[in-house]
Scaffold this active site. Structure first.
Site, short mmCIF file in Angstrom:
data_model
loop_
_atom_site.label_atom_id
_atom_site.label_comp_id
_atom_site.label_asym_id
_atom_site.label_seq_id
_atom_site.Cartn_x
_atom_site.Cartn_y
_atom_site.Cartn_z
N ASP A 1 56.51 27.85 87.50
CA ASP A 1 57.66 27.22 86.85
C ASP A 1 58.96 27.73 87.50
OD1 ASP A 1 55.85 26.10 84.85
OD2 ASP A 1 55.66 28.18 84.21
N HIS B 1 54.24 28.82 79.19
CA HIS B 1 53.95 27.90 80.30
C HIS B 1 53.42 26.61 79.67
CE1 HIS B 1 52.64 26.34 84.11
NE2 HIS B 1 51.38 26.35 83.78
P1 NAD Z 1 38.72 24.42 88.93
O1 NAD Z 1 37.95 23.68 87.88
O2 NAD Z 1 38.85 23.82 90.28
O3 NAD Z 1 38.10 25.86 89.12
C1 NAD Z 1 37.87 26.69 88.03
C2 NAD Z 1 36.77 27.64 88.45
O4 NAD Z 1 36.65 28.60 87.44
C3 NAD Z 1 35.41 26.95 88.60
O5 NAD Z 1 34.81 27.34 89.82
C4 NAD Z 1 34.64 27.47 87.41
O6 NAD Z 1 33.25 27.57 87.63
C5 NAD Z 1 35.28 28.85 87.25
N1 NAD Z 1 35.05 29.47 85.96
C6 NAD Z 1 34.96 28.89 84.74
N2 NAD Z 1 34.67 29.81 83.81
C7 NAD Z 1 34.61 31.00 84.44
C8 NAD Z 1 34.34 32.32 84.02
N3 NAD Z 1 34.05 32.61 82.76
N4 NAD Z 1 34.33 33.31 84.95
C9 NAD Z 1 34.61 33.03 86.24
N5 NAD Z 1 34.85 31.80 86.71
C10 NAD Z 1 34.86 30.80 85.82
O7 NAD Z 1 40.15 24.74 88.29
P2 NAD Z 1 41.48 25.19 89.05
O8 NAD Z 1 42.24 23.97 89.46
O9 NAD Z 1 41.17 26.22 90.06
O10 NAD Z 1 42.32 25.80 87.82
C11 NAD Z 1 41.91 26.99 87.19
C12 NAD Z 1 42.80 27.26 85.98
O11 NAD Z 1 44.14 27.52 86.38
C13 NAD Z 1 42.89 26.09 84.99
O12 NAD Z 1 42.84 26.59 83.66
C14 NAD Z 1 44.25 25.50 85.28
O13 NAD Z 1 44.77 24.79 84.18
C15 NAD Z 1 45.03 26.77 85.55
N6 NAD Z 1 46.31 26.61 86.25
C16 NAD Z 1 47.34 27.39 85.82
C17 NAD Z 1 48.57 27.31 86.45
C18 NAD Z 1 49.72 28.15 85.98
O14 NAD Z 1 50.86 27.91 86.43
N7 NAD Z 1 49.54 29.15 85.13
C19 NAD Z 1 48.74 26.44 87.53
C20 NAD Z 1 47.67 25.66 87.94
C21 NAD Z 1 46.44 25.76 87.28
C1 LMR Z 2 50.70 23.44 86.34
O1 LMR Z 2 51.74 23.75 85.78
O2 LMR Z 2 50.66 22.74 87.37
C2 LMR Z 2 49.38 23.95 85.79
O3 LMR Z 2 49.57 24.68 84.62
C3 LMR Z 2 48.36 22.89 85.63
C4 LMR Z 2 48.65 22.00 84.43
O4 LMR Z 2 47.76 21.81 83.61
O5 LMR Z 2 49.77 21.50 84.35
#
Ligand code: NAD
Ligand code: LMR
Length: 329
Positions: A165, A193
């Protein structure tokens, strides 16, 4: 002569075979967090499902094929109790992402349990100085769950990623002023967030001395900057059909880099100790500086009544999320 010093750090990454995992691992081993001289023991963790573990092994093959001089040792895990042994730097990414039409807090039920198990494992296995950044959504409350499940670690060990952000806000401002991102400083994103996050340019500077408040009209800040940043994640999901990944990985790298190497000002999601009227233990976006070891919340900033009101709405949402996971703790 390798040119590398003898320092090796132990780093754990959960969700290592997911989208963000695939974008972050190569940058960690490129030296983007710890520097070009520090070797890395990398502990990759993903869930115990054949297809996922097979994919994790595939990622490991690619990491090996990069012949990164900084890769000292690589291990693969399905259990955080083995994946977090002695870990000093921990990226908690593994969690379900949201899809179109969802809010991040809709993920709490599916993801909250993950961070309970991981908090317990960190409590038992991690270095007492571990630096943890939670990326998996809803990041602030997941970080709170992990922190509360790790009573033998300091609360200061835990943080949530608000840096995406922050970076989004800095980019919007730089682009509006036809400038470069590295000329924009002292912006902060308060709160959760989530769409209630509060972008604050009150102390923002261009070129280290020109006050952003004098350069940006309020109508643009309120009507364009704030909603653009708050809704950016949803927009990316709408456009890509998948949530942000490379930008999220880059923000996680920036977050850990600045925590480890120091910075005068950035945004981190960290537990409140009552600063700015935010209740204790709420993990909120705060303006922080880092001295290379610890972060400190920047104190004594002027907060207008209007800003305080907006922050309170975001904090109320975080309290509600905490209420909803009470039974987990
Ligand atoms: P993705 O589905 O591509 O990958 C997630 C991975 O996590 C998968 O490989 C899955 O098997 C694994 N996983 C699930 N449970 C698990 C556990 N208990 N232990 C270990 N691994 C586990 O998802 P992604 O696009 O990589 O996103 C991951 C997370 O990050 C999501 O919750 C997404 O919303 C979040 N995210 C947060 C932000 C932020 O700004 N904070 C930004 C983008 C994404
Ligand atoms: C983002 O801000 O891009 C991540 O938190 C993914 C989402 O769910 O928006």
């Amino acid at each position: 002569m390798s040119g590398l010093n003898e320092k090796t750090v132990k780093v754990s990454v959960t969700g290592a075979s997911g989208q963000i995992g695939y974008a972050i691992l190569f940058r960690i081993l490129n030296g983007d967090v710890f520097g070009k001289n520090v070797k890395v023991d990398l502990q990759l963790i993903d869930i115990n499902i054949d297809k996922i573990q097979k994919a994790l092994h595939g990622v490991a093959l690619e990491l090996e094929d990069c012949a990164f001089p900084l890769l000292n040792n690589l291990t693969l895990h399905s259990d955080p109790h083995t994946g977090f042994v002695d870990t000093e730097y921990c990226f908690l990414i593994g969690a379900k992402p949201r899809g179109p039409g969802m809010e991040r807090k809709d993920l709490l039920k599916a993801n909250g349990q993950i961070f309970k198990i991981q908090g317990v494992a960190l409590n038992e296995k991690a270095s007492r100085n571990v630096k943890v950044v939670v990326v998996g959504n809803p990041a602030n409350t997941n970080a709170y769950i992990a922190m509360m499940c790790a009573p033998d670690l300091s609360k200061e060990n835990f943080s949530a990623m608000m840096r995406l952000d922050h970076n989004r806000a800095v980019n919007q401002v730089a682009s509006k002023l036809d400038s470069n991102v590295n000329r924009v400083s002292n912006i902060c994103v308060w709160g959760n967030h989530s769409p209630t996050m509060v972008v604050d340019i009150t102390n923002g500077l261009l070129n280290g001395s020109n006050n952003l408040k004098d350069l940006l009209d309020e109508e643009w800040v309120e009507g364009t900057l704030q909603p653009t940043v708050a809704k950016r994640g949803a927009k990316i999901i709408d456009q890509r059909g998948l949530s942000s990944a490379a930008s999220a990985a880059s923000a996680a790298i920036d977050h850990m880099h600045d925590w480890v190497n120091g910075t005068l000002w950035t945004t981190m999601g960290v537990p409140s100790q009552g600063e700015y009227g935010i209740p204790e233990d709420i993990i909120s976006g705060f303006p922080v500086n880092c001295n290379g070891e610890r972060y400190s919340i920047i104190q004594n900033l002027d907060i207008s009544d209007a800003l305080q009101k907006k922050i309170s709405i975001s904090i109320a949402e975080l309290r509600e999320e905490q209420e909803n996971i009470k039974s987990l703790l």
